[in-house]
Design an enzyme around this catalytic site. Structure first.
Site, PDB file in Angstrom:
ATOM      1  CD  GLN A 127      27.114  37.793  18.810  1.00 45.39           C
ATOM      2  OE1 GLN A 127      26.176  37.425  19.888  1.00 45.39           O
ATOM      3  NE2 GLN A 127      28.120  38.143  19.053  1.00 45.39           N
ATOM      4  CD  GLU A 128      26.343  38.936  12.316  1.00 42.93           C
ATOM      5  OE1 GLU A 128      26.816  40.292  12.590  1.00 42.93           O
ATOM      6  OE2 GLU A 128      27.144  38.274  11.904  1.00 42.93           O
ATOM      7  CB  SER A 129      21.183  43.438  13.583  1.00 44.05           C
ATOM      8  OG  SER A 129      20.148  42.465  13.742  1.00 44.05           O
TER       9      SER A 129
END
Length: 261
Positions: A127-129
């Site tokens: 999700q983040e990266s």
């Protein structure tokens, strides 16, 4: 002039058909979920179907007992996610085998050290990266788990981190430790722990106090962020053919048709 109007009419009809088709696919999947092959669903429909896992009671999404997983399983999972998942993740198909293996080893190492589900950490990283170790957000967060440099420097002496916040293992170590503390802070509630990871403990307190969603400067809802990660967590268990260990009465499954998310 007539040709231009005709083009706009055709385009509008196509867009309407796509929208209607999306709702139909979503309805069909929701209705037939219990009899469908979930592993096939994840493999072939991940680019257009997103599962969101919503807590039925926001204060009751427990910090569950997760299974023992091997490095090889995490490596397989990441490769599957990159090969068959969203557009954002697909852009990172050039992730080297060495980096993927390092990510897998460090997820296992620090997840068990800080008592966090490795499949949850994998979902957060996606999700983040999108599994890109060198990515940096417009707000300055860096690395796989998008750690703010100030937080990284704060944790550095306590965790023995290097000077490089984009280091694969150090970034995962810092992010996993921080998420673990956020989950503990909010009564072992994974949902609120994820919200706190995104918006801080103050963000959770504000949401609870105001009773409504909180949005960051980019217009992203902190609660939608948490729900998206829970959906990825659920998919991760399906991909590995593992039983999802969270009690079924604590969540509901929704399906969202999306393109190039």
């Amino acid at each position: 002039m007539v040709r231009g109007k005709f083009f706009h009419i055709v385009l509008s009809v196509i867009m309407a058909l796509i929208l209607i088709g999306s709702f139909y696919v979503e309805y069909t999947i929701q209705r037939n979920w219990n009899v469908m092959d979930h592993s096939i669903m994840v493999s072939f429909l991940s680019p257009v179907i997103s599962r969101t896992l919503k807590p039925t009671n926001l204060d009751n999404f427990p910090n569950y007992a997760f299974p023992v997983l091997r490095v090889e399983e995490i490596d397989k999972l990441i490769k599957t996610r990159i090969d068959k998942s969203t557009f954002k993740v697909a852009m990172n198909k050039n992730l080297s085998d060495k980096d993927r293996e390092t990510i897998s080893v460090c997820i296992i190492q620090y997840s068990y050290l800080y008592h966090v589900d490795p499949l949850l950490i994998t979902a957060v990283i996606e999700q983040e990266s999108g599994f890109n170790p060198k990515v940096q957000s417009i707000q300055g967060a860096v690395g796989l788990m998008q750690i703010m440099p100030a937080l990284y420097n704060e944790l550095k002496p306590q965790l023995g981190l290097s000077d490089d916040p984009t280091s694969i293992c150090d970034n995962i170590k810092a992010g996993t430790f921080y998420l673990s503390k956020r989950i503990q802070r909010w009564n072992d509630n994974v949902y609120w722990g994820l919200v706190a990871y995104f918006a801080g403990d103050g963000g959770v307190a504000k949401i609870k106090e105001q009773g409504k969603e909180l949005y960051d400067k980019t217009g992203t809802s902190t609660q939608q962020y948490a729900v998206a990660i829970l959906g990825k967590l659920y998919e991760n268990y399906l991909i590995l053919n593992r039983e999802f260990p969270v009690p079924a009465n604590t969540y509901s499954i929704n399906f969202v048709v999306r393109f190039l998310q």
